[in-house]
Design an enzyme around this catalytic site. Sequence first.
Site, mmCIF file in Angstrom:
data_model
loop_
_atom_site.group_PDB
_atom_site.id
_atom_site.type_symbol
_atom_site.label_atom_id
_atom_site.label_comp_id
_atom_site.label_asym_id
_atom_site.label_seq_id
_atom_site.Cartn_x
_atom_site.Cartn_y
_atom_site.Cartn_z
ATOM 1 N N ASP A 73 44.679 55.997 79.899
ATOM 2 C CA ASP A 73 43.972 54.965 80.656
ATOM 3 C C ASP A 73 44.886 54.437 81.758
ATOM 4 O OD1 ASP A 73 41.339 52.941 79.885
ATOM 5 O OD2 ASP A 73 42.813 52.234 81.348
ATOM 6 N N ASN A 133 32.564 51.097 74.317
ATOM 7 C CA ASN A 133 31.763 50.042 74.929
ATOM 8 C C ASN A 133 30.455 50.660 75.413
ATOM 9 O OD1 ASN A 133 33.795 48.052 74.622
ATOM 10 N ND2 ASN A 133 34.847 48.809 76.448
ATOM 11 N N VAL A 166 32.674 52.210 83.244
ATOM 12 C CA VAL A 166 32.508 53.585 83.738
ATOM 13 C C VAL A 166 31.392 54.219 82.911
ATOM 14 C CG1 VAL A 166 33.579 55.826 84.124
ATOM 15 C CG2 VAL A 166 34.955 53.748 84.392
ATOM 16 N N HIS A 169 32.878 57.375 76.765
ATOM 17 C CA HIS A 169 34.296 57.576 76.465
ATOM 18 C C HIS A 169 34.675 56.782 75.219
ATOM 19 C CE1 HIS A 169 33.768 54.369 79.437
ATOM 20 N NE2 HIS A 169 34.766 53.723 78.848
ATOM 21 N N ILE A 170 35.608 57.345 74.474
ATOM 22 C CA ILE A 170 36.189 56.651 73.327
ATOM 23 C C ILE A 170 37.582 56.201 73.733
ATOM 24 C CG2 ILE A 170 36.971 56.843 70.930
ATOM 25 C CD1 ILE A 170 35.003 59.173 70.582
HETATM 26 P P1 AMP Z 1 35.118 50.834 79.875
HETATM 27 O O1 AMP Z 1 35.378 49.464 80.382
HETATM 28 O O2 AMP Z 1 34.899 50.898 78.383
HETATM 29 O O3 AMP Z 1 33.991 51.511 80.638
HETATM 30 O O4 AMP Z 1 36.437 51.659 80.113
HETATM 31 C C1 AMP Z 1 36.728 52.281 81.310
HETATM 32 C C2 AMP Z 1 38.196 52.530 81.308
HETATM 33 O O5 AMP Z 1 38.502 53.477 82.317
HETATM 34 C C3 AMP Z 1 39.048 51.290 81.615
HETATM 35 O O6 AMP Z 1 39.904 51.015 80.510
HETATM 36 C C4 AMP Z 1 39.807 51.670 82.866
HETATM 37 O O7 AMP Z 1 41.130 51.173 82.894
HETATM 38 C C5 AMP Z 1 39.770 53.188 82.796
HETATM 39 N N1 AMP Z 1 39.920 53.858 84.082
HETATM 40 C C6 AMP Z 1 39.290 53.574 85.233
HETATM 41 N N2 AMP Z 1 39.670 54.423 86.203
HETATM 42 C C7 AMP Z 1 40.546 55.287 85.640
HETATM 43 C C8 AMP Z 1 41.302 56.392 86.121
HETATM 44 N N3 AMP Z 1 41.209 56.810 87.393
HETATM 45 N N4 AMP Z 1 42.130 57.034 85.273
HETATM 46 C C9 AMP Z 1 42.236 56.614 83.992
HETATM 47 N N5 AMP Z 1 41.543 55.588 83.468
HETATM 48 C C10 AMP Z 1 40.713 54.921 84.285
#
Ligand code: AMP
Length: 113
Positions: free
Chosen positions: A30, A86, A95, A99-100
């Site tokens: 992350d 989430n 996003v 994703h886990i």
């Molecule tokens: P969520 O809030 O559950 O949708 O998690 C999305 C996660 O994606 C967050 O913890 C972000 O920090 C992570 N994230 C966003 N952009 C990137 C990226 N380019 N590379 C790695 N992680 C990312």
Amino acid sequence: MTDTLFTKIINREIAADIVYEDDLCLAFKDINPHAPLHILVIPKKPIEKISDASKSERDLLGHLFLVAGDIAKEQGYGEAFRLVVNNGEDAGQTVFHLHIHILAGRDFNWPPG
Ligand code: AMP
């Protein structure tokens, strides 16, 4: 579904620190870690969120969880880690590609915030 950030990571259009890949999924660190270990496991199939998954994805979803457990072990956190999914904006999803989150290396509160 239009390409999300995570599809771009799968397609190598955006760089990520990839720790695992197979034909069904990808795992990478992350970018904004909330624990010493914070890795995301994503299916290559672009499912927006877990509530959009169907029974035909049962094996894929099981695979993602098994991979998450294996990664936690490989990274040295096999005894204590947290997996988080989430689902939806109000639950903190930002996003919209399933994703886990694998989180480990610190104490965690329960119930989660
Ligand atoms: P969520 O809030 O559950 O949708 O998690 C999305 C996660 O994606 C967050 O913890 C972000 O920090 C992570 N994230 C966003 N952009 C990137 C990226 N380019 N590379 C790695 N992680 C990312």
